[in-house]
Design a protein around this motif. Structure first.
Motif, PDB file in Angstrom:
ATOM      1  N   ASP A 160       0.437   4.150  -0.794  1.00  0.00           N
ATOM      2  CA  ASP A 160      -0.072   5.504  -0.394  1.00  0.00           C
ATOM      3  C   ASP A 160      -0.132   5.875   1.018  1.00  0.00           C
ATOM      4  O   ASP A 160       0.384   6.651   1.483  1.00  0.00           O
ATOM      5  CB  ASP A 160      -1.789   5.698  -1.017  1.00  0.00           C
ATOM      6  N   THR A 161      -0.240   4.702   1.824  1.00  0.00           N
ATOM      7  CA  THR A 161      -0.071   4.715   3.283  1.00  0.00           C
ATOM      8  C   THR A 161       1.214   5.353   3.531  1.00  0.00           C
ATOM      9  O   THR A 161       1.583   5.773   4.502  1.00  0.00           O
ATOM     10  CB  THR A 161      -0.829   3.519   4.247  1.00  0.00           C
ATOM     11  N   ALA A 162       2.283   4.164   3.047  1.00  0.00           N
ATOM     12  CA  ALA A 162       3.448   4.265   3.320  1.00  0.00           C
ATOM     13  C   ALA A 162       3.965   5.814   3.142  1.00  0.00           C
ATOM     14  O   ALA A 162       4.868   6.174   3.710  1.00  0.00           O
ATOM     15  CB  ALA A 162       4.295   3.285   2.379  1.00  0.00           C
ATOM     16  N   ARG A 163       3.539   6.331   1.854  1.00  0.00           N
ATOM     17  CA  ARG A 163       3.827   7.579   1.494  1.00  0.00           C
ATOM     18  C   ARG A 163       3.481   8.512   2.659  1.00  0.00           C
ATOM     19  O   ARG A 163       4.259   9.449   2.923  1.00  0.00           O
ATOM     20  CB  ARG A 163       3.448   7.928   0.232  1.00  0.00           C
ATOM     21  N   ASP A 164       2.388   8.547   3.054  1.00  0.00           N
ATOM     22  CA  ASP A 164       1.984   9.390   4.216  1.00  0.00           C
ATOM     23  C   ASP A 164       2.893   9.487   5.323  1.00  0.00           C
ATOM     24  O   ASP A 164       3.317  10.233   5.761  1.00  0.00           O
ATOM     25  CB  ASP A 164       0.590   9.090   4.664  1.00  0.00           C
ATOM     26  N   THR A 165       3.213   8.177   5.650  1.00  0.00           N
ATOM     27  CA  THR A 165       4.197   7.985   6.911  1.00  0.00           C
ATOM     28  C   THR A 165       5.435   8.663   6.589  1.00  0.00           C
ATOM     29  O   THR A 165       6.107   9.090   7.361  1.00  0.00           O
ATOM     30  CB  THR A 165       4.188   6.449   7.332  1.00  0.00           C
ATOM     31  N   ASP A 174       0.797  -1.301  -0.144  1.00  0.00           N
ATOM     32  CA  ASP A 174      -0.027  -0.079   0.166  1.00  0.00           C
ATOM     33  C   ASP A 174       0.943   1.181   0.058  1.00  0.00           C
ATOM     34  O   ASP A 174       1.108   1.492   1.059  1.00  0.00           O
ATOM     35  CB  ASP A 174      -0.806  -0.023   1.345  1.00  0.00           C
ATOM     36  N   SER A 186       2.432  13.452   4.887  1.00  0.00           N
ATOM     37  CA  SER A 186       1.380  13.930   5.718  1.00  0.00           C
ATOM     38  C   SER A 186       1.913  15.370   6.386  1.00  0.00           C
ATOM     39  O   SER A 186       1.174  16.150   6.911  1.00  0.00           O
ATOM     40  CB  SER A 186       1.104  12.991   7.004  1.00  0.00           C
ATOM     41  N   HIS A 209      11.092   6.725  -0.851  1.00  0.00           N
ATOM     42  CA  HIS A 209      10.010   5.835  -1.009  1.00  0.00           C
ATOM     43  C   HIS A 209       9.360   5.528  -2.269  1.00  0.00           C
ATOM     44  O   HIS A 209       9.101   4.350  -2.534  1.00  0.00           O
ATOM     45  CB  HIS A 209       8.624   7.239  -0.421  1.00  0.00           C
TER      46      HIS A 209
END
Lengths: 217, 475
Positions: free
Chosen positions: A27-32, A25, A36, B59
């Motif tokens: 997108d979640t990893a990117r937020d972390t 995932d 964010s 990332h």
């Protein structure tokens, strides 16, 4: 080249120690990882318009301001006279330009593709960025890309309410529009330039030698 | 492209004796370093942005497979085609076959380092088509039949006199009346010549500064506007890019654009930044009928899985070479392949092989300036040290160096022995050099003393002097 596709993806996954079925995932990893948090951006104290014109001038652009769309032709005529650029003009087929009245001696053509023999082109920007003094053009029938690149002199028109602070604001604004992204979204900061001969800045490398902006509103 | 990196020493020596090159390099370095600094002084948060740039790229690389597939889906949805190339050969074949299918005679090109990497021009010409570089710097070196010597200023090694001579020979049949000319005149002349090429090209080839997974777009950055004429006027547009060029979305591209312009040329943003997505739409008055993206691996997936992954963060700004004293002394051609300077000294051995690039990781003083200016914080000195270690492990360094290092290692791991021997040697040298205060020649240090004298030690090591100092203070 299907084999190459599978092989590259296989090598990438092996390097990342994953197989094709692993659930990831991003997108979640990117937020972390960073998204964010708000990205550091250039800031300024002056008003948005002042920041824009200061950066626009720093990029060797010239500009004037008129109160309404009806004054666009007058401002363009004044600019052409002042700069001794003749009386020929190519316009984009944009509703804002349809009803403009031009002096009789002016040869004004509404075009879909710039004639490389004619030197002055006029088109409408869809947005502008105060941070960098940048104009944003949306390629299409209302703003043929050739007008902004083949013309010797490019006159741009920008309704003031389309000026935003940062580049991110342009994405927020335009993402909502039908047809985004267009084939080409051109972010233009001043006229064309090169420093390839002895690091000496020279305007008019391949694109326009001059960029003049008419601010409306 | 063929590598001449094994000739580094010869080429570096020649470069140091070339007065025109010295003149050109001196001018370039002062310009680049000063302009970058000025633009960063206006943006106090620049260091925080570098950290963000590092995280964005880290990332993306850690999820590269997902973003590659997302990008591909979006390109296809916009009406474009994605091609994958494992190596240089496949990339060349793909590009040539697209040009052939388009029935192309003339191909215009905007500067692409990946294009240089795979040798696109030679392949197009071998297939009987004309390939024309449109970036002024690239055009100049194409006329000179030379490779670029800098990744963003390919003709930085040329003086105005040399460019005037090239234009005289190529545009005016060697007419002697065309002597040294002014910059505006030269730029205008290239503009007129290349304008005709733009208007008659069948295919346009560009690189990509970023690939945006969100929209399937490529981001192109130029100051001349040549990339835009290259992708707007011909019937077919081919963009070629390394798989590491991906970013998740437009906001990420924005952060990296803020880093790129300032690090490369000291601009907040280059004059033309363009988001290209797919071919011409049904109601578009311009743009190509076909849009192709060629994604190149060529060793990048291997780097993704080893200690050199950090290098894949590189956004090709050129700041590391602009701040490198070795690059400033020898110029880009000494490095012998596509990528010069610190980033090139890491990339070339990884792409071309350690064997034929032995001098590159060693052509570095480890002063760390490249790391301190890198917009995505690539630890270039560490990577160069890694490569040196790798060379040693693969026995690519001379035997004397290896044995010398092993001997030194033996002492360094035994501090008592090390200090004992050091004390004895320093004492001996101090005694021998007491009269003159320096040595003109020393055994085993011939290379060092051939160009300078070695000052004689004062008879005591630092450690013993320090201990004596502490003892005095305790009393």
């Amino acid at each position: 080249m299907n084999h190459a596709r599978e092989e590259i993806l296989r090598r990438v996954r092996r390097a990342l120690k994953r197989d094709a079925d692993s659930v990831v995932d991003p997108d979640t990893a990117r937020d972390t990882a960073y998204a964010s948090e708000r990205a550091p951006r250039p800031t300024w104290d002056e008003k948005r318009l002042q920041r824009f014109t200061e950066r626009f001038e720093a990029a060797a652009g010239t500009w004037c301001r008129v109160s309404g769309p009806g004054d666009i032709s007058g401002a363009a005529v004044d600019f052409l006279h002042g700069a001794g650029l003749g009386q020929k003009l190519q316009l984009a087929a944009h509703p804002m330009l349809d009803t403009l009245r031009w002096p009789d001696q002016f040869k004004v053509a509404c075009v879909q593709r710039a004639d490389p023999g004619l030197s002055v082109g006029l088109s409408i920007a869809e947005a502008a960025i105060a941070e960098t003094g940048t104009l944003v053009f949306w390629s299409g029938p209302r703003a043929p890309a050739t007008l902004a690149f083949l013309s010797e002199v490019h006159i741009a028109v920008l309704p003031l309410e389309w000026l935003v602070d940062h580049m991110e604001d342009v994405w927020t604004l335009l993402r909502k529009r039908d047809g985004f992204p267009p084939r080409a979204l051109n972010l233009v900061t001043g006229p064309s330039r090169t420093a390839d001969v002895e690091q000496t800045m020279q305007l008019g490398a391949h694109g326009p030698r001059r960029l003049h902006l008419i601010l409306v509103g | 492209m063929r590598s001449d990196a094994h000739e580094f020493k010869t080429r570096a020596r020649d470069a140091l004796r070339d007065p025109q090159l010295r003149e050109a390099l001196g001018r370039a370095r002062d310009g680049f370093v000063g302009k970058r600094q000025k633009s960063i002084d206006r943006f106090p948060d620049f260091d925080a942005l570098r950290e963000r740039g590092r995280r964005i790229k880290n990332h993306t690389l850690a999820h590269l497979d997902v973003y590659l597939e997302r990008f591909e889906r979006q390109v296809v949805a916009a009406g474009g085609t994605v091609h994958w190339a494992l190596d240089e050969d496949q990339a060349r074949q793909t590009v040539v076959s697209i040009c052939r299918q388009a029935g192309a005679c003339r191909v215009t090109k905007a500067k692409t380092m990946v294009g240089e990497e795979v040798g696109i021009n030679a392949a197009i010409e071998a297939a009987g088509m004309e390939a024309i570089e449109t970036d002024l710097g690239e055009y100049i070196i194409q006329l000179a039949k030379e490779p670029p010597s800098h990744i963003i200023a390919p003709a930085v090694h040329k003086t105005r006199q040399q460019i005037s001579d090239l234009f005289r020979d190529h545009h005016h049949g060697g007419d002697a009346a065309r002597a040294l000319r002014e910059v505006p005149e030269l730029v205008d002349e290239a503009r007129a010549v290349l304008r005709q090429k733009f208007l008659s090209a069948d295919v346009g080839i560009t690189g990509a500064n970023f690939l945006v997974a969100e929209t399937g777009s490529i981001v192109l950055v130029t100051n001349e506007g040549n990339a835009d004429l290259t992708h707007t006027l011909p019937r077919v547009h081919i963009a070629i890019a390394g798989i590491e060029k991906l970013v998740p979305d437009l906001d990420d591209a924005t952060d990296l654009l803020r880093l790129l312009g300032r690090s490369a040329t000291g601009q907040d943003l280059s004059a033309y930044t363009t988001l290209v997505t797919g071919p011409r739409r049904s109601d578009d008055p311009d743009g190509p009928e076909q849009f192709h993206v060629v994604l190149l691996d060529n060793g990048r997936s291997r780097m993704l899985g080893n200690r050199f992954r950090d290098m894949l963060r590189c956004i090709r700004c050129g700041a590391c070479m602009n701040h490198c004293p070795v690059y400033a002394a020898v110029g880009g051609h000494a490095y012998g392949w596509v990528y010069p300077g610190p980033m090139g000294s890491v990339l070339t051995p990884l792409f071309v092989g350690l064997e034929r690039t032995r001098d590159l990781p060693n052509a570095c003083t480890l002063n760390g300036r490249c790391l301190s200016v890198c917009p995505v914080k690539i630890p270039l000195p560490d990577l160069l040290r890694e490569l040196r270690g790798e060379q040693n492990a693969q026995r690519l360094t001379p035997a004397t160096t290896r044995y010398g290092l092993r001997l030194w290692g033996m002492f360094a791991r035994r501090p008592r022995l090390y200090h004992g021997v050091a004390r004895a040697l320093v004492g001996l040298l101090g005694l021998l050099g007491r009269r003159r205060g320096r040595f003109r020649r020393l055994p085993l240090a011939g290379a060092w003393t051939s160009v300078r004298d070695l000052p004689a030690p004062q008879g005591q090591t630092f450690q013993s002097a320090w201990r004596a100092y502490q003892r005095r203070n305790e009393r």
